[in-house]
Structure formats: C-alpha cells, structure tokens
Design a protein around this motif. Structure first.
Motif, PDB file in Angstrom:
ATOM      1  N   HIS A  50      -8.618   5.683   4.881  1.00  0.00           N
ATOM      2  CA  HIS A  50      -9.567   4.717   4.310  1.00  0.00           C
ATOM      3  C   HIS A  50      -9.931   3.688   5.376  1.00  0.00           C
ATOM      4  CE1 HIS A  50     -11.035   1.421   1.764  1.00  0.00           C
ATOM      5  NE2 HIS A  50     -11.219   2.349   0.822  1.00  0.00           N
ATOM      6  N   HIS A  71       0.810  -1.217   0.000  1.00  0.00           N
ATOM      7  CA  HIS A  71       0.000   0.000   0.000  1.00  0.00           C
ATOM      8  C   HIS A  71       0.841   1.263   0.000  1.00  0.00           C
ATOM      9  CE1 HIS A  71      -3.382  -2.589   0.482  1.00  0.00           C
ATOM     10  NE2 HIS A  71      -2.923  -3.055   1.618  1.00  0.00           N
ATOM     11  N   THR A  85       2.962   4.087  -1.781  1.00  0.00           N
ATOM     12  CA  THR A  85       3.086   4.662  -3.122  1.00  0.00           C
ATOM     13  C   THR A  85       4.568   4.814  -3.467  1.00  0.00           C
ATOM     14  OG1 THR A  85       3.191   6.948  -2.378  1.00  0.00           O
ATOM     15  CG2 THR A  85       0.982   6.010  -2.716  1.00  0.00           C
ATOM     16  N   ASP A 111       4.027   7.249   0.467  1.00  0.00           N
ATOM     17  CA  ASP A 111       2.807   7.605   1.183  1.00  0.00           C
ATOM     18  C   ASP A 111       1.931   6.357   1.295  1.00  0.00           C
ATOM     19  OD1 ASP A 111       3.365  10.409   1.320  1.00  0.00           O
ATOM     20  OD2 ASP A 111       2.857  10.543  -0.816  1.00  0.00           O
ATOM     21  N   CYS A 112       1.044   6.374   2.285  1.00  0.00           N
ATOM     22  CA  CYS A 112       0.132   5.242   2.458  1.00  0.00           C
ATOM     23  C   CYS A 112      -1.112   5.448   1.604  1.00  0.00           C
ATOM     24  CB  CYS A 112      -0.263   5.126   3.932  1.00  0.00           C
ATOM     25  SG  CYS A 112      -1.489   3.836   4.231  1.00  0.00           S
ATOM     26  N   LYS A 113      -1.363   4.488   0.695  1.00  0.00           N
ATOM     27  CA  LYS A 113      -2.546   4.588  -0.161  1.00  0.00           C
ATOM     28  C   LYS A 113      -3.841   4.439   0.632  1.00  0.00           C
ATOM     29  CE  LYS A 113      -0.334   2.018  -3.785  1.00  0.00           C
ATOM     30  NZ  LYS A 113      -0.441   0.798  -4.592  1.00  0.00           N
ATOM     31  N   LEU A 114      -3.744   3.837   1.821  1.00  0.00           N
ATOM     32  CA  LEU A 114      -4.949   3.585   2.615  1.00  0.00           C
ATOM     33  C   LEU A 114      -5.180   4.633   3.697  1.00  0.00           C
ATOM     34  CD1 LEU A 114      -4.751  -0.293   3.147  1.00  0.00           C
ATOM     35  CD2 LEU A 114      -5.966   1.002   1.382  1.00  0.00           C
ATOM     36  N   ARG A 146      -7.645   0.621   6.135  1.00  0.00           N
ATOM     37  CA  ARG A 146      -6.291   0.735   6.701  1.00  0.00           C
ATOM     38  C   ARG A 146      -6.213  -0.126   7.956  1.00  0.00           C
ATOM     39  NH1 ARG A 146      -3.183   5.689   9.384  1.00  0.00           N
ATOM     40  NH2 ARG A 146      -1.072   5.190   8.700  1.00  0.00           N
TER      41      ARG A 146
END
Ligand code: SF4
Length: 62
Positions: free
Chosen positions: A25, A13, A15, A19-22, A28
């Motif tokens: 969200h 997750h 990028t 960075d955290c894509k979740l 996560r």
C-alpha cells in the motif's frame, strides 16, 4: 502511527497473524519499504529474529 512507532510498541498495522496490513500500500512507511531482511537479522527461526529485533529496539529507544 503519526509520530512514528516507539521502540517496544507493537505496530498498529500488524494483523493478528503478524502480517503487515500496509504491505504493497502507498501508505506503508518508507523505512519499512527500505528494510530488506538479511540472514543476520532473521536467522533460521522466529525466536532468533525476535531477539535480534528486540536488541535493535533496545539500542535505538530514547
Ligand atoms: S512493516 Fe512497518 S507498517 Fe508494516 S507492520 Fe511492520 S512496522 Fe508496521
């Protein structure tokens, strides 16, 4: 990562810019939500933080 993230393995997750894509969200992982960065963990530069995290991963790997 249905079986959890093994120590030393890059999270799927993240990028390209780490960075955290979740982030923000509902999917996560709770562990990630509960982890609150502290100065002892992050230090004042990226190298310090990566070394600290690497030491944690080494200590917790199977
Ligand atoms: S915060 Fe959690 S889900 Fe997001 S990139 Fe890091 S390990 Fe992966």
């Amino acid at each position: 990562m249905p079986n959890g993230k093994p120590a030393g393995v890059r999270c799927i997750h993240l990028t390209e810019t780490n960075d955290c894509k979740l982030f923000g969200h509902p999917d996560r992982p709770q562990f990630c939500i509960d982890l609150h960065p502290e100065i002892d963990m992050c230090g004042d530069n990226r190298t310090y933080a990566l070394n600290y995290l690497s030491s944690l991963e080494e200590l917790t790997k199977d």
